[in-house]
Design an enzyme around this catalytic site. Sequence first.
Site, PDB file in Angstrom:
ATOM      1  CB  CYS A 171      -0.991   0.065   1.334  1.00  0.00           C
ATOM      2  SG  CYS A 171      -0.150  -0.182   2.765  1.00  0.00           S
ATOM      3  CG  HIS A 228      -0.209   6.083  11.968  1.00  0.00           C
ATOM      4  ND1 HIS A 228      -1.534   5.159  11.335  1.00  0.00           N
ATOM      5  CD2 HIS A 228       0.365   6.143  10.693  1.00  0.00           C
ATOM      6  CE1 HIS A 228      -1.253   4.831  10.035  1.00  0.00           C
ATOM      7  NE2 HIS A 228      -0.243   5.414   9.621  1.00  0.00           N
TER       8      HIS A 228
END
Length: 655
Positions: free
Chosen positions: A26, A571
Amino acid sequence: MTSPAGPPPAAGSSGRRLKLLAVTACPTGIAHTYMAAEKLVQAAQALGHEIKVETQGSIGAENVLTDNDVRDADGVIIAADKDVDRSRFAGKRVLVVGVAEGIHHPEQLIEQVQSAPVHGGDGGGILAGAAGGGARRGRGVTYKALMNGVSYMIPFVVVGGLLIAVSLALGGHPNASGGLVIPDGSFWKHVNDIGAIGFTLMVPILSGYIAYAIADRPALVPGMIGGWIANTGALYGSKSGAGFIGAIVTGFLAGYLVLWIKKVRVPRFVRPIMPIIVIPVVATSALGLFFIYVVGRPIAWVFEHLTDWLGSLTGASAALLGVLLGLMIAFDMGGPVNKTAFLFGAGLVSKNPEIMGMCAAAIPVPPLGQGLATLLRRRMFDEQERETGLAALFMGFFGITEGAIPFAAARPARVIPANMLGGAVAGAVAGLAAVEDSVPHGGPIVAVLGAVSGVPMFFVAVAIGAVVTALATVTLMSLGGTPVAAGGPAAAAPPVAVPPAARAEVLSGYLTERTVSLGLAAEGKEAAIREMAELLAGTGRVTDVDALTTAALAREELGTTGLGEEIAIPHAKTGAVSAPVVAFARSGAGIEWGALDGTRARLIFMIAVPEAAAGDEHLRILALLARKLLDPGFRGRLLAAAGTDEVMGILEEIR
């Protein structure tokens, strides 16, 4: 097992055990990469097949497939939203889908790969993978191709621009007929020439790597040559090339042209030379001639008529002419519109230096404005953009408008209008103040070297224009969805004592009882991230809750961290934390997080690490969490746990 020279049989139809390979990847983070890998492994084991999965996350390639693996494989599944080299899988059945397909439909992929087409040996490209059905379409694939070109172009812009700027500063002097001149044969002339090469290459590099992202290596040559043609106006009768806008056009044209050529059926004996001879030659010739004879002529026409039109406006008010010149200077940063305005001003240096004064004030505004924007709202930009912003400030001082091109190429709809607004303001102020420039060059450097009259107002014009561009940029980015920090300075969280060592802790001590919440009050993503940032502040390791919240939301803009299966892992890498910290929270009703499977997030982990010394620690934490959270039993126990002590006991299993 058949040899690599021919396609494997329709494996699995006889019920035999298959040997499969997979690659998952990804473009941001690592969680989706590992989740797809684990799902494929679980599905293969359940179906009685053998599989080896190579993961290509931000931390690098792991469990790399060997030549022996490929030789013995019955099929290859590529579940990726980024470019994966497929040339090593020549002669094998290859199925290419998006990473989300690997997470949500692994069993179907294993079934489909048994009848997938045999790969011919070329690489494929990002958009070719999207054709498999799994990757995002529309803006997603277009944006990835564009950003691929921008990322390769940036070093050429920075190196070329800085070398030119340094050589002009240390070796140049103003000349009434030639701008800032460096004596031929001097040391600084050679430095300048090297920088000019970098600038010359940046446009074909942008075009070439856009094409490469779409159709892989066969598209690289037509993309680069097409970009060179677009930037060389002499080839189609224009005094100026099409610049970076032309490069974007040729990049996409080359990529899609190559994809189309790949679909043409050719005799078997021609196939081996298709990717290295036939496709590059045909695509390069077709694209180059198309640009010269079809696209280039309108560009030359625009250049010629813009010049004539500007000539008819010399009697107009100074402010209006300044606005027009500023808009043109800032529009395409080296393209035909920019060059029309610059050459118009340069041609009148000896007769009407006020016109060149307007141009000189507008020229540095785009790079100075974009550089200033990266300083005003640092967390709106990634690390590479912030570094490019510093270089843009330096280039802007020396009148190198191209320093803003990386920002304009990445966000044209937001950056170009902001550049034009600032350029128009700078040109208008310089026109009203009757600023004069006696050399055909722009930027603060010409004032420092004594080529400008009305120096104070010149700097006022440049400063106002740069501030307008910076503010317009961050405003448009905010309206477009990029989060902005809350107004006013954020209050630092009060220091709180770290929990005693005797308490349970997981993930190297980054997650403790103090950072666990079993009843998240927030109902939306943004509120949830802020609530968890405040939870992390209790550790004493968060210095700015607002900044941490903004950094986490900026990461969400790159792609949702909602992983599906009722999981989200927001995050951030930010200077707002002094050491790595992790929080865990449960939401009873769940929060809409944009997960690909449509589930609402009920199990939410938030990771924050210091930007200055982040390394790969956040990626390691992400990988550990993603792997463990794939276990339905683990997730079920987390949802059912009655208290913090029970939750901590479950989380201690993360290794």
